[in-house]
Scaffold this active site. Structure first.
Site, short mmCIF file in Angstrom:
data_model
loop_
_atom_site.label_atom_id
_atom_site.label_comp_id
_atom_site.label_asym_id
_atom_site.label_seq_id
_atom_site.Cartn_x
_atom_site.Cartn_y
_atom_site.Cartn_z
N TYR A 125 0.85 -1.19 0.00
CA TYR A 125 0.00 0.00 0.00
C TYR A 125 0.89 1.24 0.00
CZ TYR A 125 -4.27 2.63 0.55
OH TYR A 125 -5.32 3.50 0.32
N LYS A 199 -6.20 -1.64 -1.00
CA LYS A 199 -6.96 -1.42 0.23
C LYS A 199 -7.54 -2.74 0.73
CE LYS A 199 -7.96 2.28 2.68
NZ LYS A 199 -7.00 3.35 2.98
#
Length: 585
Positions: A125, A199
């Protein structure tokens, strides 16, 4: 029961449900049964176990001769892939390696990620995923999730139907239109696809959200990025971003369709531009379980750290004076959460609003400014109040605000590196015994001040949280553990709690419960203690948050299931990265 109404044509006997594609079914005992054979099994990341297939599975699934003879455990496999990961030459190469692993063996990917979460979170991420997104079209490999085009609104239902999933098979949908990706701006379809998938990886690794029950969605509304529009390899819509009524209608059809087809799913919005993010959230938040991490997640994790700072300083929320430097979507989202906490601590709404001073590119926000956004207007100071304040060639700057306001908290969401200068910090610290300073902009080159400097300029008195990981700092005789205000400490558990309770919507009370649960996991009274838990304990943190959120949903009569044993129900709901038995059919 799997029927044609779910989007497929295979029909299973009782006790089975489709998983991902119609040729894979999950049995009541947790194992898989599949119609696939041979190479088809090895090419399906949900089924593929590589060298961990048993001899019996290899015979039944037609894998004889397609794998080396050794039968290994998942722990042996993890050691091998971790060694392969470590030798990758750059963070971007590590991201590419992990995505390739995810494409061939999803369980092994999540097992590796969960065992090395602190190390790998910045790779899968923020910040490394931003580099991967820039290369999305040229590194395009395996599509993941659903791609919806503003030029094909009528195809939205067909796209979701092609997943082959039944109404009760989806718990979570993460969607992005990629207008404001992690500080790099508009990156079109690759940004939407990459950020939504990234996510969801954190949701699964941190909170055990079942990856087969979560759907990433790229909302392709075009792009204003000329680099993409002029790139022959770009795989998205080649026109400017659609805005206005046509955009709103597209979003509305998306929401209407996905909530009708998967009525229990929570809708997560990610990296929308400021002109759309708040408006979309406000439109749907009272109707469905929906959540915007940039606004609500960031606000709640900062609130969690702030509640810890309150315990240390002894200054209650209702007495805080808060300067927000960077009054965009994230900054005002945080302001909303802090204002709500002050209201809960006894102030009325207007009084709480007046204890927040927002500063943006045009300086301190004043109500006679012509270019204020709708979400900034409630926090703008009356022009008469600041008459006579010193102005820096027009705007009222941060230094003057700190001199005048004497804030107890200074929050940075500006991405303006070095904005919190020594003079500003020393001025603040001269008026406050324990100044609360949260420079949460990231990456590091955009942080408003480094924690070591903040401690030095405040004589070790500052209570600090940052948006980037920082090693412990020794000042004087005290070692300070610097809190990282990482949204991953909060939103995975929030989502899990909403899923377990089948919440009708995400309420302010549920966000407050999540913040209090995170903040309550550390003893902030010890000298130099972190205001937040460490990131490596994400599974524990997420489970604790999920229980608190589910219980709050029940208290507010928002839960659609009976929560008799919330701790057990949360634990039972957490997907584990373990291989399941696979049988042929």
């Amino acid at each position: 029961m799997w029927t044609e109404s779910c989007g497929g044509s295979d029909v299973s006997d009782g006790g089975e449900r489709p998983v991902g594609i119609s040729r894979i079914f999950e049995e009541a005992d947790g194992g898989y049964v599949t119609l696939a054979r041979g190479l088809e099994v090895l090419r399906e990341p949900l089924l593929n176990k590589g060298t961990a297939f048993t001899a019996e599975e290899r015979d039944e699934l037609g894998l004889h001769g397609l794998l080396p003879s050794a039968v290994e455990t998942i722990d042996q496999q993890v050691r091998r892939v971790y060694a392969q990961y470590r030798v990758q030459p750059s963070d971007l190469a590590k991201n590419v390696y992990l995505e390739a692993l995810r494409d061939r063996d999803e369980v092994l990917y999540y097992r590796l990620l969960s065992e090395h979460l602190r190390e790998m979170l910045p790779i899968v991420y923020d910040p490394t995923v931003a580099q991967a997104i820039k290369n999305y079209s040229h590194e395009y490999r395996r599509p993941r999730g659903v791609y919806l085009s503003v030029d094909d609104v009528d195809g939205i239902e067909r796209a979701f139907a092609n997943l082959g999933l039944c109404p009760d098979d989806v718990d979570l949908v993460v969607a992005s239109d990629a207008e404001e990706i992690l500080g790099i701006g508009d990156w079109g379809v690759g940004g939407g696809a990459g950020i939504a998938a990234g996510k969801l990886a954190v949701y699964t690794a941190a909170a055990g959200i079942d990856p087969t029950r979560a759907v990433p969605v790229a909302l392709d509304v075009g792009t204003d990025n000329e680099e993409l529009l002029n790139d022959p390899g770009y795989v998205g819509n080649r026109h400017a971003r659609v805005r206005g009524r046509r955009y709103d209608d597209f979003i509305d059809v998306y929401v209407t369709t996905v909530t009708r087809m998967f009525p229990a799913a929570m809708l997560h919005w990610e990296d929308f531009g400021p002109s759309n993010a708040r408006r979309i959230l406000e439109k749907y938040t009272g109707r469905i379980p929906t959540f915007n991490d940039d606004m609500q997640g960031t606000g709640a994790i900062v609130l969690a750290a702030m509640l810890g700072a309150v315990r240390v300083s002894g200054t209650p929320m209702r007495d805080q004076r808060i300067v927000v430097f960077g009054a965009g979507t994230a900054g005002i989202g945080i302001a909303d959460q802090l204002r709500a906490a002050m209201v809960r601590d006894g102030l009325d709404h207007e009084a709480a609003t007046r204890r927040i001073w927002p500063i943006d590119k045009q300086g301190l926000l004043v109500d006679d400014m012509p270019d204020l956004r709708d979400f900034q207007q409630p926090y703008a100071r009356p022009a008469a109040e600041v008459d006579g304040w010193k102005r820096d060639d027009g705007p009222i700057g941060l230094g003057e605000v700190v001199e005048r306001v004497k804030p107890t908290m200074l929050l940075g969401t500006s991405t303006a590196h070095g904005a919190f200068t020594e003079h500003i910090v020393r001025t603040m610290a001269a008026s406050v015994e324990r100044p609360v300073i949260f420079p949460i902009s990231n990456p590091t080159e955009r942080i408003e001040a480094m924690p070591a400097d903040l401690l030095r300029w405040s004589d070790g008195r500052a209570l600090i949280a940052t948006g980037v990981p920082v090693d412990p700092i020794t000042y004087g005789r005290v070692t300070h553990a610097i809190a990282q205000a990482n949204n991953a400490l909060l939103y995975p558990g929030l989502g899990l709690g909403a899923i377990v309770s089948r919440a009708r919507r995400i309420s302010d009370g549920m966000l407050q419960a999540a913040a209090e649960a995170v903040g309550g996991m550390v003893d902030v009274t010890a000298p130099g203690a972190s205001l937040l838990p460490q990131v490596e304990n994400l599974r524990e943190v997420s489970a604790t948050v999920a229980v608190a959120v589910a219980e709050q949903a029940a208290r507010e009569d928002l839960a659609r299931v009976d929560l008799k044993e919330p701790v057990r129900q949360v634990q039972d709901a957490m997907w584990q990265p373990e291989y399941k038995p696979v049988k042929g059919r």
